[in-house]
Write a protein that holds these residues in place. Structure first.
Motif, PDB file in Angstrom:
ATOM      1  N   ARG A 111     -18.228   4.066 -42.778  1.00 38.24           N
ATOM      2  CA  ARG A 111     -19.181   5.021 -42.232  1.00 38.24           C
ATOM      3  C   ARG A 111     -20.483   4.272 -41.976  1.00 38.24           C
ATOM      4  NH1 ARG A 111     -14.926   6.942 -41.774  1.00 38.24           N
ATOM      5  NH2 ARG A 111     -14.221   9.058 -42.320  1.00 38.24           N
ATOM      6  N   VAL A 112     -20.895   4.192 -40.697  1.00 40.93           N
ATOM      7  CA  VAL A 112     -21.964   3.287 -40.284  1.00 40.93           C
ATOM      8  C   VAL A 112     -23.148   4.086 -39.742  1.00 40.93           C
ATOM      9  CG1 VAL A 112     -22.568   1.352 -38.776  1.00 40.93           C
ATOM     10  CG2 VAL A 112     -20.252   1.514 -39.731  1.00 40.93           C
ATOM     11  N   PHE A 113     -24.332   3.778 -40.253  1.00 41.60           N
ATOM     12  CA  PHE A 113     -25.587   4.434 -39.856  1.00 41.60           C
ATOM     13  C   PHE A 113     -26.481   3.364 -39.242  1.00 41.60           C
ATOM     14  CE2 PHE A 113     -29.745   6.326 -40.245  1.00 41.60           C
ATOM     15  CZ  PHE A 113     -29.549   7.701 -40.275  1.00 41.60           C
ATOM     16  N   PHE A 114     -26.939   3.578 -38.011  1.00 40.02           N
ATOM     17  CA  PHE A 114     -27.690   2.549 -37.299  1.00 40.02           C
ATOM     18  C   PHE A 114     -29.203   2.713 -37.471  1.00 40.02           C
ATOM     19  CE2 PHE A 114     -23.697   2.550 -34.794  1.00 40.02           C
ATOM     20  CZ  PHE A 114     -23.353   1.226 -35.026  1.00 40.02           C
ATOM     21  N   VAL A 115     -29.858   1.566 -37.683  1.00 38.52           N
ATOM     22  CA  VAL A 115     -31.315   1.496 -37.772  1.00 38.52           C
ATOM     23  C   VAL A 115     -31.753   0.281 -36.943  1.00 38.52           C
ATOM     24  CG1 VAL A 115     -31.402   2.694 -39.977  1.00 38.52           C
ATOM     25  CG2 VAL A 115     -31.179   0.214 -39.967  1.00 38.52           C
ATOM     26  N   ASN A 116     -32.946  -0.253 -37.196  1.00 35.28           N
ATOM     27  CA  ASN A 116     -33.504  -1.240 -36.273  1.00 35.28           C
ATOM     28  C   ASN A 116     -33.909  -2.564 -36.893  1.00 35.28           C
ATOM     29  OD1 ASN A 116     -33.691   0.863 -34.059  1.00 35.28           O
ATOM     30  ND2 ASN A 116     -34.951   1.780 -35.653  1.00 35.28           N
ATOM     31  N   THR A 289     -26.617  -8.457 -33.258  1.00 33.12           N
ATOM     32  CA  THR A 289     -26.743  -8.589 -31.800  1.00 33.12           C
ATOM     33  C   THR A 289     -26.948 -10.050 -31.398  1.00 33.12           C
ATOM     34  OG1 THR A 289     -29.146  -8.300 -31.798  1.00 33.12           O
ATOM     35  CG2 THR A 289     -27.804  -6.293 -31.619  1.00 33.12           C
ATOM     36  N   ASN A 290     -26.594 -10.978 -32.272  1.00 36.97           N
ATOM     37  CA  ASN A 290     -26.883 -12.403 -32.054  1.00 36.97           C
ATOM     38  C   ASN A 290     -28.374 -12.630 -31.800  1.00 36.97           C
ATOM     39  OD1 ASN A 290     -25.793 -15.125 -31.900  1.00 36.97           O
ATOM     40  ND2 ASN A 290     -26.257 -15.075 -29.719  1.00 36.97           N
ATOM     41  N   GLY A 291     -29.211 -11.753 -32.377  1.00 33.53           N
ATOM     42  CA  GLY A 291     -30.656 -11.892 -32.265  1.00 33.53           C
ATOM     43  C   GLY A 291     -31.240 -11.430 -30.946  1.00 33.53           C
ATOM     44  N   ALA A 292     -30.412 -10.917 -30.033  1.00 32.52           N
ATOM     45  CA  ALA A 292     -30.899 -10.618 -28.689  1.00 32.52           C
ATOM     46  C   ALA A 292     -31.761  -9.372 -28.624  1.00 32.52           C
ATOM     47  CB  ALA A 292     -29.715 -10.467 -27.727  1.00 32.52           C
ATOM     48  N   VAL A 293     -31.429  -8.346 -29.415  1.00 42.19           N
ATOM     49  CA  VAL A 293     -32.145  -7.071 -29.413  1.00 42.19           C
ATOM     50  C   VAL A 293     -32.256  -6.611 -30.861  1.00 42.19           C
ATOM     51  CG1 VAL A 293     -32.120  -4.672 -28.603  1.00 42.19           C
ATOM     52  CG2 VAL A 293     -31.206  -6.473 -27.132  1.00 42.19           C
ATOM     53  N   PRO A 294     -33.403  -6.073 -31.293  1.00 42.75           N
ATOM     54  CA  PRO A 294     -33.506  -5.598 -32.669  1.00 42.75           C
ATOM     55  C   PRO A 294     -32.488  -4.506 -32.978  1.00 42.75           C
ATOM     56  CG  PRO A 294     -35.682  -5.777 -31.677  1.00 42.75           C
ATOM     57  CD  PRO A 294     -34.689  -5.980 -30.574  1.00 42.75           C
ATOM     58  N   MET A 295     -31.769  -4.681 -34.079  1.00 42.55           N
ATOM     59  CA  MET A 295     -30.802  -3.675 -34.507  1.00 42.55           C
ATOM     60  C   MET A 295     -30.391  -3.989 -35.931  1.00 42.55           C
ATOM     61  SD  MET A 295     -27.212  -2.428 -32.801  1.00 42.55           S
ATOM     62  CE  MET A 295     -26.971  -0.647 -32.677  1.00 42.55           C
ATOM     63  N   ALA A 296     -29.972  -2.952 -36.655  1.00 45.44           N
ATOM     64  CA  ALA A 296     -29.458  -3.114 -38.011  1.00 45.44           C
ATOM     65  C   ALA A 296     -28.596  -1.904 -38.324  1.00 45.44           C
ATOM     66  CB  ALA A 296     -30.605  -3.235 -39.020  1.00 45.44           C
ATOM     67  N   ALA A 297     -27.951  -1.935 -39.474  1.00 39.92           N
ATOM     68  CA  ALA A 297     -27.073  -0.829 -39.845  1.00 39.92           C
ATOM     69  C   ALA A 297     -26.853  -0.822 -41.341  1.00 39.92           C
ATOM     70  CB  ALA A 297     -25.735  -0.930 -39.111  1.00 39.92           C
ATOM     71  N   VAL A 298     -26.395   0.313 -41.837  1.00 39.34           N
ATOM     72  CA  VAL A 298     -25.916   0.448 -43.217  1.00 39.34           C
ATOM     73  C   VAL A 298     -24.484   0.954 -43.149  1.00 39.34           C
ATOM     74  CG1 VAL A 298     -26.261   1.524 -45.463  1.00 39.34           C
ATOM     75  CG2 VAL A 298     -28.239   1.038 -44.006  1.00 39.34           C
ATOM     76  N   HIS A 321     -32.788  11.903 -42.234  1.00 41.99           N
ATOM     77  CA  HIS A 321     -33.316  10.548 -42.099  1.00 41.99           C
ATOM     78  C   HIS A 321     -32.907  10.003 -40.738  1.00 41.99           C
ATOM     79  CE1 HIS A 321     -34.545   6.485 -43.231  1.00 41.99           C
ATOM     80  NE2 HIS A 321     -33.354   6.036 -42.900  1.00 41.99           N
ATOM     81  N   GLY A 322     -33.700   9.093 -40.180  1.00 40.57           N
ATOM     82  CA  GLY A 322     -33.345   8.459 -38.915  1.00 40.57           C
ATOM     83  C   GLY A 322     -34.568   7.901 -38.211  1.00 40.57           C
ATOM     84  N   TYR A 323     -34.342   7.223 -37.090  1.00 42.05           N
ATOM     85  CA  TYR A 323     -35.414   6.566 -36.353  1.00 42.05           C
ATOM     86  C   TYR A 323     -35.253   6.850 -34.855  1.00 42.05           C
ATOM     87  CZ  TYR A 323     -35.858   4.000 -40.725  1.00 42.05           C
ATOM     88  OH  TYR A 323     -36.008   3.669 -42.048  1.00 42.05           O
ATOM     89  N   THR A 324     -36.371   6.851 -34.147  1.00 47.39           N
ATOM     90  CA  THR A 324     -36.333   7.054 -32.700  1.00 47.39           C
ATOM     91  C   THR A 324     -35.352   6.100 -32.033  1.00 47.39           C
ATOM     92  OG1 THR A 324     -38.633   7.797 -32.666  1.00 47.39           O
ATOM     93  CG2 THR A 324     -37.727   6.978 -30.584  1.00 47.39           C
ATOM     94  N   TRP A 325     -35.315   4.860 -32.506  1.00 46.84           N
ATOM     95  CA  TRP A 325     -34.538   3.821 -31.839  1.00 46.84           C
ATOM     96  C   TRP A 325     -33.159   3.633 -32.458  1.00 46.84           C
ATOM     97  CZ3 TRP A 325     -37.300   3.256 -27.711  1.00 46.84           C
ATOM     98  CH2 TRP A 325     -38.695   3.302 -27.770  1.00 46.84           C
TER      99      TRP A 325
END
Length: 444
Positions: A111-116, A289-298, A321-325
């Motif tokens: 179960r994956v939650f995306f952040v930045n 993202t191989n550093g190309a665009v900011p992204m992260a996940a839990v 909880h969450g973020y615009t991006w």
């Protein structure tokens, strides 16, 4: 070793307006070290001089710089769907990416939650732990256990978890309820490459925290499998297994911060698989993202997700909880293209095969008089230098000289941290080692 192409000379920009992060700004602007472009294994300065990237950017770019496949995916996405809110709306690529990441993770963490950013991932994981315990009627579990010499980002939750004093001095007293175990480095483990044989008993510090706080008050134990930013502290044999057993026995969640280790750095998709220990949550960022665009996940275990979902009333927001991006379409496109590259080029297996060559090369520097310790695992290693009396000054000087000599890496204090790209050849490793040897020798 392939010679990088020449690039045009660029003028120095006006630098007065930007406030740089984690940088002595006045010193930097008096003697700036800038990169103008990058390709494959190299950065290039304003004059077009190549600088070999032995840090994968900032652990971010293991597949090499400016990959056409990622750039083209980002370009297509910007023309198709540039942004969609992540609240009450979504887009197909985010679900596809979550499925792809779940396929790389240990079984059950799906179960994956995306952040930045890694910092956001850590704070999100902390909230997930609290939400899980609250959902199962144990809202009193609010204490977190981390380690000395840990780094978990710069948001307030991550700073509270962190155990590196300079990260805590200014902002570490804001969030309370964190207990710190000892770091895993020991005098007896100097110059041990791979997992040290000594130190598994340090996991019993978690038992000591239970004696102080009571297991019924502890939400989670949060550790980096390999403590990266502090200088590459590799876990002793049996240490992570013991932490897992203690957490399971006492109802404490185990969180692995894999912001640095994730996506092949240890030779497997995640360090959890390299060390054979499955946590309850994993944070990830950087190489997603191989550093190309900011992204992260839990990534959360299914039982955590399901418990939080089932405890909420019908129609309610289960996890507030969450973020615009979060799950930005362009970031998702970059991540999917990166995962395609990792799979198509077999980069995790390549990292695994290259690791012995890399670690042997780094270990060969132990004869230098200033080198006081070398540690490493997979495609990451740390080299400690003797202090000149002011902690961090020699490391800062090393950083500057390495740039001048054509090599990029990260330093923390007086430790040089190496994390080469998985597309390095043995010739690149030899060149990296040659520059390191001559530069460190010059400091003496």
């Amino acid at each position: 070793m392939n010679q990088p192409a020449e690039s045009p000379v660029l003028a120095l920009p006006d630098m007065q307006h930007q406030w740089l992060p984690f940088t002595p700004n006045r010193e930097f602007k008096a003697d700036p070290q800038l990169f103008a472009r990058a390709k494959d294994q190299f950065y290039f300065d304003l004059a077009g001089r190549p600088v070999l990237d032995a840090g994968s950017g900032l652990f971010t770019t293991p597949a090499g710089h400016c990959r056409d496949e990622i750039a083209e995916a980002v370009h297509r996405q910007l023309q198709e769907l540039d942004f969609t809110p992540g609240f009450l709306r979504a887009h197909p690529k985010s679900f596809e990416l979550a499925r792809r990441i779940a396929g790389l993770l240990p079984e059950g963490l799906d179960r994956v939650f995306f952040v930045n950013s890694g910092s956001e991932a850590v704070d999100t994981a902390m909230k997930m732990c609290l939400a899980y315990h609250r959902a199962r009627g144990e809202a009193g579990r609010t204490v977190f256990v981390s380690r000395e010499r840990a780094y978990h980002g710069v948001n307030f939750g991550g700073v509270a978890l962190s155990g590196m004093v300079n990260n805590r001095r200014a902002f570490g007293g804001t969030v309370h309820g964190v207990s710190h175990m000892r770091a895993t480095w020991q005098e007896a483990t100097r110059f041990q490459i791979g997992q040290p044989d000594q130190g598994a008993e340090l996991a019993d510090d978690l038992i000591a925290a239970i004696r102080v706080h009571g297991a019924e008050n502890i939400a989670a134990c949060v550790v980096e499998p390999i403590a990266g930013s502090t200088g590459v502290l590799v876990p002793p044999r049996g240490y992570l297994e013991r932490l897992r057993d203690i957490c399971t026995a006492h109802g404490i969640l185990l969180v692995f911060d894999e912001v640095i280790c994730g996506f092949g750095r240890t030779g497997e998709a995640f360090a959890a698989q390299s060390f054979g220990v499955t946590p309850d949550l994993i944070t990830m960022a950087k190489a997603i993202t191989n550093g190309a665009v900011p992204m992260a996940a839990v990534a959360a275990a299914r039982f955590i997700h399901d418990t939080v979902m089932e405890a909420a009333p019908e129609g309610a927001i289960e996890f507030f909880h969450g973020y615009t991006w979060s799950a930005h379409p362009v970031a998702c496109a970059a991540a999917l293209a990166s995962l395609d590259l990792y799979e198509r080029d077999g980069l995790f297996a390549r990292a695994r095969a290259l690791s012995p060559v890399f670690l042997e090369a780094v270990a060969s520097l132990r004869d230098l008089p200033l080198v006081t310790d070398i540690r490493g695992y997979g495609m990451i290693a740390g080299i400690d230098l003797a202090s000149d009396g002011k902690p961090g000054r020699r490391g800062q000087l090393l950083q500057k000289k390495l740039y001048d000599n054509g090599l990029h890496l990260k330093t923390t204090g007086d430790c040089a941290i190496l994390a080469p790209q998985f597309i390095f050849s043995e010739a690149h490793i030899a060149r990296m080692t040659e520059i390191l040897r001559s530069t460190i020798a010059s400091l003496a």
